[in-house]
Design a protein around this motif. Structure first.
Motif, PDB file in Angstrom:
ATOM      1  N   HIS A 247       0.822  -1.216   0.000  1.00 18.31           N
ATOM      2  CA  HIS A 247       0.000   0.000   0.000  1.00 18.31           C
ATOM      3  C   HIS A 247       0.856   1.266   0.000  1.00 18.31           C
ATOM      4  CE1 HIS A 247      -3.585  -2.358   0.529  1.00 18.31           C
ATOM      5  NE2 HIS A 247      -3.017  -2.978   1.542  1.00 18.31           N
ATOM      6  N   ASN A 248       2.153   1.110   0.064  1.00 19.79           N
ATOM      7  CA  ASN A 248       3.073   2.243   0.080  1.00 19.79           C
ATOM      8  C   ASN A 248       3.732   2.322  -1.301  1.00 19.79           C
ATOM      9  OD1 ASN A 248       5.587   3.646   0.215  1.00 19.79           O
ATOM     10  ND2 ASN A 248       5.547   3.470   2.446  1.00 19.79           N
ATOM     11  N   MET A 249       3.293   3.263  -2.120  1.00 18.34           N
ATOM     12  CA  MET A 249       3.756   3.321  -3.504  1.00 18.34           C
ATOM     13  C   MET A 249       5.263   3.545  -3.615  1.00 18.34           C
ATOM     14  SD  MET A 249       1.488   2.657  -5.897  1.00 18.34           S
ATOM     15  CE  MET A 249       1.599   1.193  -4.951  1.00 18.34           C
ATOM     16  N   ALA A 250       5.854   4.295  -2.708  1.00 13.74           N
ATOM     17  CA  ALA A 250       7.310   4.478  -2.752  1.00 13.74           C
ATOM     18  C   ALA A 250       8.009   3.136  -2.531  1.00 13.74           C
ATOM     19  CB  ALA A 250       7.753   5.497  -1.704  1.00 13.74           C
ATOM     20  N   ASP A 251       7.497   2.332  -1.609  1.00 13.35           N
ATOM     21  CA  ASP A 251       8.055   1.012  -1.337  1.00 13.35           C
ATOM     22  C   ASP A 251       7.840   0.077  -2.529  1.00 13.35           C
ATOM     23  OD1 ASP A 251       9.353  -0.956   0.124  1.00 13.35           O
ATOM     24  OD2 ASP A 251       7.704  -1.274   1.540  1.00 13.35           O
ATOM     25  N   VAL A 252       6.665   0.139  -3.147  1.00 12.46           N
ATOM     26  CA  VAL A 252       6.365  -0.696  -4.317  1.00 12.46           C
ATOM     27  C   VAL A 252       7.305  -0.330  -5.469  1.00 12.46           C
ATOM     28  CG1 VAL A 252       4.635  -1.220  -6.086  1.00 12.46           C
ATOM     29  CG2 VAL A 252       3.971  -1.146  -3.669  1.00 12.46           C
ATOM     30  N   VAL A 253       7.435   0.953  -5.761  1.00 13.58           N
ATOM     31  CA  VAL A 253       8.293   1.401  -6.870  1.00 13.58           C
ATOM     32  C   VAL A 253       9.736   1.016  -6.609  1.00 13.58           C
ATOM     33  CG1 VAL A 253       9.218   3.449  -8.045  1.00 13.58           C
ATOM     34  CG2 VAL A 253       6.755   3.234  -7.650  1.00 13.58           C
ATOM     35  N   SER A 254      10.208   1.234  -5.395  1.00 16.26           N
ATOM     36  CA  SER A 254      11.579   0.859  -5.045  1.00 16.26           C
ATOM     37  C   SER A 254      11.798  -0.643  -5.220  1.00 16.26           C
ATOM     38  CB  SER A 254      11.863   1.275  -3.601  1.00 16.26           C
ATOM     39  OG  SER A 254      13.101   0.789  -3.169  1.00 16.26           O
ATOM     40  N   SER A 255      10.820  -1.418  -4.837  1.00 18.27           N
ATOM     41  CA  SER A 255      10.939  -2.873  -4.970  1.00 18.27           C
ATOM     42  C   SER A 255      10.962  -3.291  -6.439  1.00 18.27           C
ATOM     43  CB  SER A 255       9.781  -3.560  -4.241  1.00 18.27           C
ATOM     44  OG  SER A 255       9.865  -3.309  -2.860  1.00 18.27           O
ATOM     45  N   ILE A 256      10.134  -2.683  -7.259  1.00 19.50           N
ATOM     46  CA  ILE A 256      10.132  -3.009  -8.688  1.00 19.50           C
ATOM     47  C   ILE A 256      11.461  -2.592  -9.329  1.00 19.50           C
ATOM     48  CG2 ILE A 256       9.045  -2.457 -10.916  1.00 19.50           C
ATOM     49  CD1 ILE A 256       6.352  -2.437  -9.344  1.00 19.50           C
ATOM     50  N   GLN A 257      12.002  -1.454  -8.904  1.00 24.74           N
ATOM     51  CA  GLN A 257      13.310  -1.038  -9.409  1.00 24.74           C
ATOM     52  C   GLN A 257      14.397  -2.015  -8.982  1.00 24.74           C
ATOM     53  OE1 GLN A 257      13.265   2.960  -7.849  1.00 24.74           O
ATOM     54  NE2 GLN A 257      12.551   3.820  -9.803  1.00 24.74           N
ATOM     55  N   TRP A 258      14.270  -2.573  -7.778  1.00 23.18           N
ATOM     56  CA  TRP A 258      15.227  -3.559  -7.280  1.00 23.18           C
ATOM     57  C   TRP A 258      15.300  -4.762  -8.220  1.00 23.18           C
ATOM     58  CZ3 TRP A 258      13.499  -8.454  -5.610  1.00 23.18           C
ATOM     59  CH2 TRP A 258      14.489  -9.279  -5.070  1.00 23.18           C
ATOM     60  N   LEU A 259      14.174  -5.122  -8.828  1.00 24.12           N
ATOM     61  CA  LEU A 259      14.158  -6.277  -9.732  1.00 24.12           C
ATOM     62  C   LEU A 259      15.194  -6.138 -10.839  1.00 24.12           C
ATOM     63  CD1 LEU A 259      10.306  -6.824 -10.069  1.00 24.12           C
ATOM     64  CD2 LEU A 259      11.922  -8.308  -8.843  1.00 24.12           C
ATOM     65  N   ASP A 260      15.420  -4.914 -11.311  1.00 25.83           N
ATOM     66  CA  ASP A 260      16.400  -4.697 -12.385  1.00 25.83           C
ATOM     67  C   ASP A 260      17.810  -5.073 -11.962  1.00 25.83           C
ATOM     68  OD1 ASP A 260      14.540  -3.793 -14.243  1.00 25.83           O
ATOM     69  OD2 ASP A 260      14.784  -1.691 -13.656  1.00 25.83           O
TER      70      ASP A 260
END
Length: 149
Positions: A90-103
């Motif tokens: 539910h925390n978009m900053a955490d979600v975006v950071s996590s998706i960026q981590w995938l790279d």
């Protein structure tokens, strides 16, 4: 996940840079094919396979733990050899950071366990299995829309 694993393996064999994303609910983790695909993905070293799990603890019409306990999902994926990260879904900053981590993960498949609450923000729907697959009636819809403003 099996289809995603096959796609990722195909891209790898063709030396393509494509990445495959698979979104799954935590209830789906009670199916054996998920774990077979998880093992195959690590065996074939598909570093272009990314999974996001919606960890809301509810399936179909009940809480997951009443049907089949999964215990620590992140530890299970780590035990299978995946790169794992957990986030607040539910925390978009955490979600975006996590998706960026995938790279940054290219040597093996990677999974994000996104902890969420089903129906978040609507008082009568929040964490309520009854609304997993049911639509609100007109009165409930009006209340929900008001609460989400």
């Amino acid at each position: 996940l099996s289809a995603g694993c096959g796609m990722a393996l195909g891209f790898k064999r063709e030396k393509k840079e494509n990445r495959v994303f698979v979104l799954i609910g935590d209830g789906e983790l009670q199916e054996g094919q998920i774990w077979e695909a998880a093992m195959a993905a690590v065996h074939h070293e598909v570093g272009n396979l990314n999974v996001i799990i919606d960890r809301n603890r509810i399936q179909n019409d009940d809480f997951m733990e009443a049907q089949l306990r999964l215990f620590d999902i992140a530890a299970k994926w780590e035990g299978f050899g995946w790169a794992v990260r957990e986030c607040d879904g539910h925390n978009m900053a955490d979600v975006v950071s996590s998706i960026q981590w995938l790279d940054s993960v290219t040597d093996r498949p990677a999974v994000i366990v996104a902890h969420t609450i089903k129906g978040k923000g609507v008082s009568f729907m929040e964490d309520n299995p009854a609304f997993h697959g049911a639509a609100p009636n007109d009165d409930q819809l009006a209340i929900a829309l008001e609460e989400l403003k």
